[in-house]
Motif scaffolding. Sequence first.
Motif, PDB file in Angstrom:
ATOM      1  N   PHE A  59     -57.783  42.952  30.193  1.00 20.15           N
ATOM      2  CA  PHE A  59     -58.370  41.651  30.544  1.00 20.15           C
ATOM      3  C   PHE A  59     -57.502  40.488  30.054  1.00 20.15           C
ATOM      4  O   PHE A  59     -58.002  39.413  29.780  1.00 20.15           O
ATOM      5  CB  PHE A  59     -59.790  41.566  29.963  1.00 20.15           C
ATOM      6  CG  PHE A  59     -60.743  42.512  30.618  1.00 20.15           C
ATOM      7  CD1 PHE A  59     -61.440  42.146  31.759  1.00 20.15           C
ATOM      8  CD2 PHE A  59     -60.913  43.795  30.124  1.00 20.15           C
ATOM      9  CE1 PHE A  59     -62.293  43.026  32.388  1.00 20.15           C
ATOM     10  CE2 PHE A  59     -61.768  44.691  30.742  1.00 20.15           C
ATOM     11  CZ  PHE A  59     -62.459  44.313  31.883  1.00 20.15           C
ATOM     12  N   THR A  60     -56.191  40.740  29.991  1.00 17.75           N
ATOM     13  CA  THR A  60     -55.262  39.705  29.533  1.00 17.75           C
ATOM     14  C   THR A  60     -54.360  39.176  30.643  1.00 17.75           C
ATOM     15  O   THR A  60     -53.680  38.178  30.454  1.00 17.75           O
ATOM     16  CB  THR A  60     -54.363  40.264  28.407  1.00 17.75           C
ATOM     17  OG1 THR A  60     -53.861  41.548  28.811  1.00 17.75           O
ATOM     18  CG2 THR A  60     -55.121  40.402  27.103  1.00 17.75           C
ATOM     19  N   SER A  61     -54.339  39.835  31.770  1.00 17.23           N
ATOM     20  CA  SER A  61     -53.389  39.480  32.823  1.00 17.23           C
ATOM     21  C   SER A  61     -53.706  38.117  33.443  1.00 17.23           C
ATOM     22  O   SER A  61     -54.876  37.779  33.666  1.00 17.23           O
ATOM     23  CB  SER A  61     -53.395  40.556  33.917  1.00 17.23           C
ATOM     24  OG  SER A  61     -52.560  40.162  35.001  1.00 17.23           O
ATOM     25  N   GLU A  79     -59.950  42.060  38.197  1.00 15.87           N
ATOM     26  CA  GLU A  79     -60.938  42.655  39.097  1.00 15.87           C
ATOM     27  C   GLU A  79     -60.887  44.175  39.040  1.00 15.87           C
ATOM     28  O   GLU A  79     -61.929  44.848  39.021  1.00 15.87           O
ATOM     29  CB  GLU A  79     -60.695  42.178  40.539  1.00 15.87           C
ATOM     30  CG  GLU A  79     -61.128  40.752  40.807  1.00 15.87           C
ATOM     31  CD  GLU A  79     -62.649  40.576  40.695  1.00 15.87           C
ATOM     32  OE1 GLU A  79     -63.389  41.571  40.914  1.00 15.87           O
ATOM     33  OE2 GLU A  79     -63.092  39.461  40.389  1.00 15.87           O
ATOM     34  N   ASN A  80     -59.673  44.723  39.021  1.00 15.03           N
ATOM     35  CA  ASN A  80     -59.527  46.177  38.934  1.00 15.03           C
ATOM     36  C   ASN A  80     -60.043  46.703  37.597  1.00 15.03           C
ATOM     37  O   ASN A  80     -60.628  47.787  37.528  1.00 15.03           O
ATOM     38  CB  ASN A  80     -58.063  46.580  39.125  1.00 15.03           C
ATOM     39  CG  ASN A  80     -57.613  46.455  40.572  1.00 15.03           C
ATOM     40  OD1 ASN A  80     -58.431  46.508  41.489  1.00 15.03           O
ATOM     41  ND2 ASN A  80     -56.323  46.271  40.778  1.00 15.03           N
ATOM     42  N   THR A 102     -66.087  37.481  29.500  1.00 15.89           N
ATOM     43  CA  THR A 102     -67.386  36.953  29.932  1.00 15.89           C
ATOM     44  C   THR A 102     -67.764  37.480  31.312  1.00 15.89           C
ATOM     45  O   THR A 102     -68.919  37.374  31.724  1.00 15.89           O
ATOM     46  CB  THR A 102     -67.381  35.407  29.971  1.00 15.89           C
ATOM     47  OG1 THR A 102     -66.430  34.962  30.948  1.00 15.89           O
ATOM     48  CG2 THR A 102     -67.011  34.833  28.609  1.00 15.89           C
ATOM     49  N   ARG A 103     -66.800  38.044  32.027  1.00 10.27           N
ATOM     50  CA  ARG A 103     -67.055  38.587  33.356  1.00 10.27           C
ATOM     51  C   ARG A 103     -67.582  40.026  33.318  1.00 10.27           C
ATOM     52  O   ARG A 103     -68.009  40.565  34.331  1.00 10.27           O
ATOM     53  CB  ARG A 103     -65.778  38.520  34.205  1.00 10.27           C
ATOM     54  CG  ARG A 103     -65.281  37.090  34.400  1.00 10.27           C
ATOM     55  CD  ARG A 103     -63.909  37.030  35.054  1.00 10.27           C
ATOM     56  NE  ARG A 103     -63.914  37.580  36.401  1.00 10.27           N
ATOM     57  CZ  ARG A 103     -62.828  37.624  37.184  1.00 10.27           C
ATOM     58  NH1 ARG A 103     -61.665  37.125  36.737  1.00 10.27           N
ATOM     59  NH2 ARG A 103     -62.897  38.157  38.388  1.00 10.27           N
ATOM     60  N   ILE A 104     -67.522  40.653  32.147  1.00  6.12           N
ATOM     61  CA  ILE A 104     -68.026  42.018  32.004  1.00  6.12           C
ATOM     62  C   ILE A 104     -69.548  41.972  31.895  1.00  6.12           C
ATOM     63  O   ILE A 104     -70.084  41.229  31.068  1.00  6.12           O
ATOM     64  CB  ILE A 104     -67.433  42.696  30.751  1.00  6.12           C
ATOM     65  CG1 ILE A 104     -65.910  42.748  30.836  1.00  6.12           C
ATOM     66  CG2 ILE A 104     -68.005  44.107  30.583  1.00  6.12           C
ATOM     67  CD1 ILE A 104     -65.243  43.302  29.593  1.00  6.12           C
ATOM     68  N   PRO A 105     -70.260  42.731  32.695  1.00  4.58           N
ATOM     69  CA  PRO A 105     -71.726  42.753  32.592  1.00  4.58           C
ATOM     70  C   PRO A 105     -72.175  43.102  31.166  1.00  4.58           C
ATOM     71  O   PRO A 105     -71.552  43.923  30.500  1.00  4.58           O
ATOM     72  CB  PRO A 105     -72.135  43.845  33.588  1.00  4.58           C
ATOM     73  CG  PRO A 105     -71.010  43.888  34.575  1.00  4.58           C
ATOM     74  CD  PRO A 105     -69.770  43.588  33.788  1.00  4.58           C
ATOM     75  N   ASP A 106     -73.262  42.497  30.726  1.00  6.17           N
ATOM     76  CA  ASP A 106     -73.732  42.692  29.355  1.00  6.17           C
ATOM     77  C   ASP A 106     -73.974  44.154  29.021  1.00  6.17           C
ATOM     78  O   ASP A 106     -73.680  44.603  27.907  1.00  6.17           O
ATOM     79  CB  ASP A 106     -75.023  41.893  29.122  1.00  6.17           C
ATOM     80  CG  ASP A 106     -74.779  40.394  29.060  1.00  6.17           C
ATOM     81  OD1 ASP A 106     -73.612  40.003  28.866  1.00  6.17           O
ATOM     82  OD2 ASP A 106     -75.752  39.627  29.208  1.00  6.17           O
TER      83      ASP A 106
END
Length: 317
Positions: A117-119, A126-127, A173-177
């Motif tokens: 999640f750093t790109s 998304e991938n 923050t885009r990862i579902p809880d």
Amino acid sequence: MQIRFGYVANALALWNASPSKTLTFARYQKLPESERKEKLLAVTAENLHNTKRILFYNAAHQVSLYRLSSSLVPLATHPEVMWDFITPFQKEWKELGQLIKAFDIRVSFHPNQFTLFTSPRDEVTENALKDMDYHYRMLEAMDVADQGIINIHIGGTYGDKETTLVRFHENLTRIPDKIKKIMTLENDDKTYNAEETLLACEKQGIPMILDYHHHLANPCEEELSLLWPRIYDTWSQKATVPKVHFSSPKSEKTFRSHADNVSLDFVRPFLTMAKEYGKDFDIMIEAKNKDLAMLKLIEDVAGIRGVKRLTGSVLKW
């Protein structure tokens, strides 16, 4: 102090039991369209069956930890395939979960190095989200999502570690809880060291897995004995103990590469330090010899004065 041991994916003591048999997209494309689904089902069925065999093997050896293969389902996240791998195997997934619970095995997944999640490229993020969802859906299908772990690394630096870390926290923050709730972060051997990873974990409220080999390959300024209590505290909201990854260098020249087995001399300084802290933790063996390396290290550690073997994979010191 009690220590439980486990290993990754394949039990080498079992014949032809790989849970990671694959079907490449190139091979998939060459198949007649009428045979593609059948091949996906066949490879997945074999991987699930071998996982079942491995779980029984783990129970026979009283193995308390096991990392499930991320390759259980071929082409599960490929954009041109993206098939339903849950419905055809509902019975098999459920059975695996029942065995995991019955044998009281702590299970985890470790997505590959491309799940990051750093790109700065949105398609990479998304991938990564798709891959996290894939791993979560497998745990969910087994009904063990509440006790499983999905462990990842922070990722690359892209020439600016400070800016990249800001982007990392934004992307999380885009990862579902429900998925973030069971994820962990691990220090790596080249970029984000143990202290940097710990700071990210503390900021996000995410447990940290310490990789001891990576720590020695990519050390930080702070003494590990001072970091360990803080790493331990990142697990305070979990109903389980912290997990540590163990492996040994293949050689001095290829220090980052994993050896076949784990050298007791290499990991003993950590064990001694952890003994001083005195709290329970788990060890995941990442050596090439998988379960065989785990069993050998258990024997080696059990030989230390004051260490008592409680079960096939649990020691008390």
